[in-house]
Each structure stands twice: as C-alpha cells, then as structure tokens.
Design a protein around this motif. Structure first.
Motif, PDB file in Angstrom:
ATOM      1  N   ASN A 281      -1.785   3.260   9.213  1.00 18.30           N
ATOM      2  CA  ASN A 281      -2.151   2.262   8.190  1.00 18.30           C
ATOM      3  C   ASN A 281      -1.839   0.826   8.594  1.00 18.30           C
ATOM      4  OD1 ASN A 281       0.636   2.520   7.830  1.00 18.30           O
ATOM      5  ND2 ASN A 281       0.527   2.827   5.612  1.00 18.30           N
TER       6      ASN A 281
ATOM      7  N   MET B 245      -4.623  -2.022   8.695  1.00 18.77           N
ATOM      8  CA  MET B 245      -4.427  -3.219   7.871  1.00 18.77           C
ATOM      9  C   MET B 245      -4.726  -4.473   8.689  1.00 18.77           C
ATOM     10  SD  MET B 245      -0.898  -4.737   6.212  1.00 18.77           S
ATOM     11  CE  MET B 245      -0.187  -5.089   7.824  1.00 18.77           C
TER      12      MET B 245
ATOM     13  N   LEU C  44      -6.450   1.815   2.383  1.00 17.61           N
ATOM     14  CA  LEU C  44      -5.404   2.167   3.341  1.00 17.61           C
ATOM     15  C   LEU C  44      -4.488   3.270   2.856  1.00 17.61           C
ATOM     16  CD1 LEU C  44      -4.321  -1.377   4.554  1.00 17.61           C
ATOM     17  CD2 LEU C  44      -5.537   0.337   5.897  1.00 17.61           C
TER      18      LEU C  44
ATOM     19  N   PRO D 157      -7.308   5.674   6.754  1.00 16.75           N
ATOM     20  CA  PRO D 157      -6.499   6.357   7.777  1.00 16.75           C
ATOM     21  C   PRO D 157      -6.860   7.831   7.942  1.00 16.75           C
ATOM     22  CG  PRO D 157      -5.108   5.026   6.351  1.00 16.75           C
ATOM     23  CD  PRO D 157      -6.464   5.055   5.719  1.00 16.75           C
TER      24      PRO D 157
ATOM     25  N   SER E 148       0.849  -1.178   0.000  1.00  8.58           N
ATOM     26  CA  SER E 148       0.000   0.000   0.000  1.00  8.58           C
ATOM     27  C   SER E 148       0.891   1.237   0.000  1.00  8.58           C
ATOM     28  CB  SER E 148      -0.903   0.001   1.240  1.00  8.58           C
ATOM     29  OG  SER E 148      -1.722   1.154   1.273  1.00  8.58           O
TER      30      SER E 148
END
Length: 397
Positions: free
Chosen positions: A343, A347, A168, A173, A92
């Motif tokens: 993040n 996750m 993400l 976030p 990501s």
C-alpha cells in the motif's frame, strides 16, 4: 465527540440496513482494553465485490454485523500506547486486521496474522473473521494502530486524490498482489478474469507495471466498454467460443504469460453456459489460459458456499482441471493479499500521478451512508460503478 455511530449492518441476505449504534470504544472484540488502538472518523468507506458474497448469502455472517472492510479515515481518538500518530491524521486502513507481533506479521504476511482471530490465521473487518466490526459507518475502532495504519503525508493533497487513495485499503493492493503472484512485468501479456472493480484495478496495475497486451474477460458489456476505453483488449464471455480461441484471435497465440482470477467461486460458465453458476470456472479458465511456464494468481474468494449446487462445493471442494494444467509446469498461488506489503508504494504512485487513469477505470461514484442499501442492490446486478460511501459529506464533488 459524537454520541453514536450510524452504520450499514447485515440484516438478512439481500437486506442491508442503516442503524444507529454506540460510539466505538478502544476495546478488542473480547472486551480487553486496547491502548494500542485509535478511533477513526470515516472519510471514505467502499462497497467491495467481496461484500456481495455476504449480501447474496454465500458467506454467512451474524445478523447485525457492521459491513465494510475498505476504509479511509481521520484519527479522532488515540490510545495511550499510540506513538507515531496524532489526532487529525488522515490514514488508510488495510482490510487485514494484523497485530504486527506474530511470526507471520513480522514476515509481512499480514493476511495470515496468527493472533487477531482465535479460530484461524486470518482476520478482517466486516467479514466474520475474528468478530471485527466493519467500517461502513461514521466511526471505526482500529487496533495496533502504529503498525496497521498508513498515514498520508499531506492531508490536503490526499483529499484532492481521495477517490484513488480510498482504493488502497483493499482492491488496488489486492489486484497488484494477483499480478505479482502471476509474475507480471514489463512486456508481459496478461489475462484478467473479471471486470468488476478488483479486475479493473488489476488492469490499472498491469499498466503501471508496463504489461503489453492486457486482456479482460467479463459478461457485462458496460464493464467491457469501460476497459476498451482505457486501452485494454476485451473478451465477451457470453460468446460461445473457447477462451483460448478468443485470446488467440487477439494475440496470435492461445495463451498469455500471466493470468489472474479476480472472480472466485461465484463464477459462471462461458457461452451457452454463461447463465449457469460454475464455482470452479474462473480458476479453471485462468489455468487454461496461462502458457507453459507461466503463472496464475487466484485472488477471487473461495471457500464453503451454502448457495452452491453440489454438496462438495457447499463444503468448499471444487473440481479443478489440474491434470491438464500440470504438464505446463504451472505456478499457481492464491489467498488474500497482504495489503501492507504494497500500500505505501501504491500510495506514492497515486500521489505522484503515475496512475492518472485509475478513477476513470474504476468509475467511482460517491454516495451517502443512507444510499448504501440501494447501492448494494445496484452493484449486485453488475453495475460498472465503484461505490464509495462518504458518511460525513467530506469528499469534494
């Protein structure tokens, strides 16, 4: 290795086009070599509400700029100084471009990196902030890869949840950051201004945090219906009733513990003024809705807006009702989110099914790169979809 790179580029306001560009190089915007960087094959790249500021002409960018700042991709080329990643890793990309070396980055304030934009302490892909090209494309160059990229532990597991993990890079976030700035915690009552994708992520994040009553305000009935279906209380801002009265009708009191502005300077009035653009409406709305001693997060984009009606607002100066708010001893915090601050934990929440309702709340829709220009136009009209571009046809149906 591919020869070219098809990408969504900004041609003019309300005119996005798909063009054939050169394959990206391991080079910084100024042409300096970047052995710390990687090239990614894009797996998912989303259209964000912030992209609509560019689409509408509110946030000026150069013609030909590649759009997009919400990217998930697979590593296909590594610079010689990259140590902790390998080819094939699925990662990501935080939308903040950050060096990992300056004072702010070392303090986990990656949204205000001091080195990646020579003009201001803030850099982002596809947003005319440091001349970083965006990722609504087949391939993307990412600098400082060991620091920046979040690697998913298991590629197959990640692809099963890619619709959620694709969030993400920015909006999940960002939404979570707004709640953190507003002091949300278990049992909090929360007001969310805006039921666009970021506001809906805010509602999902509020559930993750254990908030009690989550109230979402918006003008679009289909977005509000989506929120109702997922356990939120809703306020139709077309109704000619003061916001605090509508909150009181739900809660029994006119203010909430925490309020977050997920709209920004493209806000409109309420009730009979709902059709009129009022750049300061959302921020004043959340300050008004926050109880004495509560806190407010300002996550919507604010800045100079050439489309605003007044000269002051065009220059980024807005009329705030701070005098009325001051007596409540408010805590008000704004700005972009430091994506890397949140993040990894988010996750893990996704991978361990702590947010199983996320895709339903976001109403994600997978499209091709060629569909992107039409998706921009649809999103601009207030569609409840969250568009995820799949440039290579890698996302399972």
């Amino acid at each position: 290795m591919a020869d070219g790179n098809r990408a969504v580029v900004f041609a003019n306001p309300q005119d996005m086009q798909v063009e054939n560009l050169d394959f990206p190089k391991l080079e910084m915007p100024d042409g300096a070599k970047a052995p710390h960087g990687v090239i990614l094959k894009i797996v998912a790249t989303n259209i964000c509400g912030s992209d609509l500021h560019i689409y509408r002409g509110s946030f000026p960018v150069p013609q030909g700029m590649v759009m997009g700042h919400e990217m998930t991709g697979q590593v296909v080329e590594l610079g010689s100084d990259v140590t902790f990643l390998k080819e094939g890793d699925l990662v990501s990309v935080p939308f903040n471009v950050a060096c990992g070396r300056c004072r702010n980055c070392r303090a986990r304030r990656t949204e205000i990196c001091e080195t990646t934009n020579p003009d201001v302490a803030c850099a982002a892909y596809g947003f005319n902030l440091g001349n970083w090209q965006g990722g609504q494309a087949e391939y993307l160059f990412v600098p400082y890869a060991d620091f920046q990229l979040l690697r998913f532990p298991d590629k197959d597991q990640a692809m099963e949840k890619i619709r959620d993990l694709a969030l993400l890079s920015d909006i999940l976030p960002t939404a979570f950051h707004g709640l953190m700035e507003a002091g949300a915690k278990p049992g909090s009552t929360v007001y969310i201004a805006g039921a666009g994708p970021v506001g809906r992520c805010g509602a999902a994040a509020a559930r993750l945090l254990g908030a009690s009553c989550i109230i979402v305000g918006d003008y679009h009935k289909d977005r509000l219906d989506l929120m109702k279906q997922n356990g939120c209380e809703t306020i139709d801002l077309n109704e000619d009733v003061p916001l605090t009265d509508q909150i009181e009708a739900i809660l029994g009191e006119p203010m909430v513990d925490c309020a977050v502005d997920y709209v920004g300077s493209e806000a409109h009035g309420i009730g009979r003024e709902a059709g009129d653009m009022d750049p300061a409406h959302a921020i004043n709305q959340v300050m008004d809705a926050t109880r004495p001693g509560g806190a407010t997060g300002i996550i919507g984009v604010y800045g100079p807006d050439p489309l605003a009606e007044s000269k002051a607002e065009q220059e980024g100066t807005f009329p705030l009702d701070f005098g009325k708010a001051w007596i409540k001893s408010p805590r008000i915090s704004g700005g972009q989110a430091p994506i890397m601050h949140y993040n990894r934990e988010l996750m893990m929440a996704i991978l361990w099914d702590r947010m199983p309702y996320l895709s339903d709340m976001l109403n994600t829709k997978i499209i091709s790169l060629d569909d992107a220009p039409d998706a921009y136009a649809t999103f601009d009209k207030g569609a409840s979809d969250k568009f995820i571009i799949d440039p290579h046809g890698l996302i399972p149906a």
